[in-house]
Design an enzyme around this catalytic site. Structure first.
Site, short mmCIF file in Angstrom:
data_model
loop_
_atom_site.label_atom_id
_atom_site.label_comp_id
_atom_site.label_asym_id
_atom_site.label_seq_id
_atom_site.Cartn_x
_atom_site.Cartn_y
_atom_site.Cartn_z
N SER A 286 19.37 -30.71 -13.86
CA SER A 286 19.06 -30.70 -12.42
C SER A 286 18.58 -32.10 -12.05
O SER A 286 18.05 -32.83 -12.92
CB SER A 286 17.94 -29.70 -12.13
OG SER A 286 17.39 -29.92 -10.84
N TYR B 65 9.55 -26.38 -14.71
CA TYR B 65 11.00 -26.41 -14.44
C TYR B 65 11.54 -27.83 -14.63
O TYR B 65 12.54 -28.03 -15.33
CB TYR B 65 11.27 -25.91 -13.02
CG TYR B 65 12.74 -25.92 -12.68
CD1 TYR B 65 13.61 -24.98 -13.22
CD2 TYR B 65 13.27 -26.90 -11.83
CE1 TYR B 65 14.97 -25.00 -12.92
CE2 TYR B 65 14.62 -26.92 -11.52
CZ TYR B 65 15.47 -25.97 -12.06
OH TYR B 65 16.82 -26.00 -11.77
N1 LIG Z 1 20.81 -23.82 -7.03
C1 LIG Z 1 20.28 -25.03 -7.16
O1 LIG Z 1 19.82 -25.63 -6.18
C2 LIG Z 1 20.25 -25.69 -8.51
C3 LIG Z 1 19.96 -27.07 -8.57
C4 LIG Z 1 19.93 -27.72 -9.79
C5 LIG Z 1 20.16 -27.01 -10.94
N2 LIG Z 1 20.42 -25.68 -10.88
C6 LIG Z 1 20.65 -24.97 -12.15
O2 LIG Z 1 21.92 -24.36 -12.10
C7 LIG Z 1 21.94 -23.26 -13.00
C8 LIG Z 1 22.58 -22.07 -12.32
O3 LIG Z 1 21.76 -21.66 -11.25
P1 LIG Z 1 22.36 -21.13 -9.87
O4 LIG Z 1 21.95 -22.09 -8.85
O5 LIG Z 1 23.78 -20.79 -10.00
O6 LIG Z 1 21.45 -19.84 -9.66
P2 LIG Z 1 21.80 -18.28 -9.70
O7 LIG Z 1 22.87 -17.96 -8.74
O8 LIG Z 1 20.46 -17.60 -9.57
O9 LIG Z 1 22.36 -18.07 -11.17
C9 LIG Z 1 21.51 -18.01 -12.29
C10 LIG Z 1 22.30 -17.34 -13.40
O10 LIG Z 1 21.45 -17.27 -14.56
C11 LIG Z 1 21.50 -15.94 -15.08
N3 LIG Z 1 20.26 -15.58 -15.73
C12 LIG Z 1 19.01 -15.61 -15.19
N4 LIG Z 1 18.12 -15.17 -16.09
C13 LIG Z 1 18.83 -14.84 -17.21
C14 LIG Z 1 18.47 -14.32 -18.48
N5 LIG Z 1 17.20 -14.04 -18.79
N6 LIG Z 1 19.46 -14.09 -19.39
C15 LIG Z 1 20.75 -14.37 -19.09
N7 LIG Z 1 21.15 -14.87 -17.91
C16 LIG Z 1 20.19 -15.11 -16.98
C17 LIG Z 1 21.74 -15.06 -13.86
O11 LIG Z 1 22.42 -13.87 -14.25
P3 LIG Z 1 21.76 -12.41 -14.36
O12 LIG Z 1 20.84 -12.23 -13.20
O13 LIG Z 1 22.97 -11.52 -14.39
O14 LIG Z 1 21.07 -12.43 -15.69
C18 LIG Z 1 22.70 -15.92 -13.03
O15 LIG Z 1 24.02 -15.71 -13.41
C19 LIG Z 1 20.50 -23.06 -13.45
O16 LIG Z 1 20.34 -23.62 -14.74
C20 LIG Z 1 19.68 -23.84 -12.44
O17 LIG Z 1 18.47 -24.31 -12.99
C21 LIG Z 1 20.47 -25.00 -9.71
#
Ligand SMILES: NC(=O)c1ccc[n+]([C@@H]2O[C@H](COP(=O)([O-])OP(=O)(O)OC[C@H]3O[C@@H](n4cnc5c(N)ncnc54)[C@H](OP(=O)(O)O)[C@@H]3O)[C@@H](O)[C@H]2O)c1
Length: 257
Positions: A135, A148
């Site tokens: 991130s 985080y």
């Molecule tokens: N959105 C942003 O602004 C942003 C910015 C920078 C980086 N990121 C990073 O991008 C990545 C993806 O996030 P996203 O934005 O796509 O958010 P998201 O839509 O909330 O997706 C998160 C994913 O992680 C899975 N997950 C959560 N807890 C889990 C667990 N205990 N075991 C297995 N799977 C788990 C969730 O699936 P289930 O609920 O089915 O388990 C979901 O598929 C993350 O690493 C996040 O830190 C996001």
């Protein structure tokens, strides 16, 4: 046969990796806790004519993580996308230590263990790719989410270090640094995002497309979008004491991306 294993494939950025990798010809192993949501993504993968294997698992549960590691170690796995990740709600000083720990179990331990399972086989076969989602929060200290930001700094340094080992082989290693992306990430935290300007938001499909282009180009770091490339270059150029002063006086959630 080339198979990609994507964690956190049930929504957001991970679902996009699954769909775009399938369009590139990969079969996909979909990992997440929400089996029903994974099945929906599996159906989208099927539209590309590729197969999708649903592996429901909570990566913070050691037995589940071990099961996924065993799958990631398979000879057919040529791409590993460590995407699953969470933030914690609210301020560290008021947060529950177990919630902070669960975040580290997912954002750090699961990433390390899955790489440990998949990377040696890729090096042996001289073929494969590891994509770890960090991130932009990895670049700056954070008042709102210190755990985080630190977890993503781990992902950044860990990934860049794995890339040293892959140097001179045909294995590619990439760390991805998204800014704010419209996914379930912030709603899950109950975060007020109304203060974030519209220009700051990225679409998950664009983040994934840009990162896969960087992977193909053999880069080790991917910062999707020109605006975040500039912002991150500025953040690195600003003297650290000044950066800390600015962050300490701005909103506590400013770097929770
Ligand atoms: N959105 C942003 O602004 C942003 C910015 C920078 C980086 N990121 C990073 O991008 C990545 C993806 O996030 P996203 O934005 O796509 O958010 P998201 O839509 O909330 O997706 C998160 C994913 O992680 C899975 N997950 C959560 N807890 C889990 C667990 N205990 N075991 C297995 N799977 C788990 C969730 O699936 P289930 O609920 O089915 O388990 C979901 O598929 C993350 O690493 C996040 O830190 C996001």
């Amino acid at each position: 046969m080339s198979t990609a294993l994507v964690t956190g494939a049930s929504s957001g950025i991970g679902a996009q990796y699954a769909v775009q990798l399938a369009a590139l010809g990969y079969d996909v192993v979909l990992v997440g806790r929400d089996r029903a949501a994974l099945e929906v993504v599996a159906a989208r993968v099927g539209e590309s004519g590729r197969s999708a294997e649903v592996l429901a698992a909570d990566l913070t549960v050691p037995a589940d993580l071990q099961r996924v590691c065993a799958r990631a170690a398979g000879d057919d796995i040529s791409v590993l996308v460590n995407n699953a990740g969470v933030g914690t709600p609210g301020e560290f000083v008021a947060s529950d230590a177990d919630t902070e720990q669960a975040m580290l179990d997912l954002n750090v331990t699961a990433v390390m263990r899955l790489c440990h399972a998949a990377f040696p086989g890729m090096l042996r076969r001289d073929r494969g790719a590891i994509v770890n989602i960090a991130s932009v929060a990895a670049f700056t200290p954070s008042d709102g989410g210190p755990g985080y930001s630190a977890s993503k700094a781990y992902v950044a340094m860990f990934t860049e270090s794995l890339a040293l080992k892959a140097h001179g082989t045909r294995v590619r290693v990439l760390a991805v640094f998204p800014g704010f992306v419209r996914t379930a990430f912030h709603p899950r935290l109950g975060m007020d995002t109304s203060w974030i300007p519209r220009w700051a938001w990225l679409r998950p499909e664009d983040v994934v497309r840009a990162s896969l282009q960087d992977l193909r180009a053999g880069r080790t770091r991917s910062v999707p979008s020109a605006r975040y490339k500039v912002a991150m270059a500025l953040a690195r150029a600003v003297p650290r004491p000044l950066l800390r002063r600015v962050l300490a006086t701005s909103t506590p959630h400013i770097d929770r991306a």
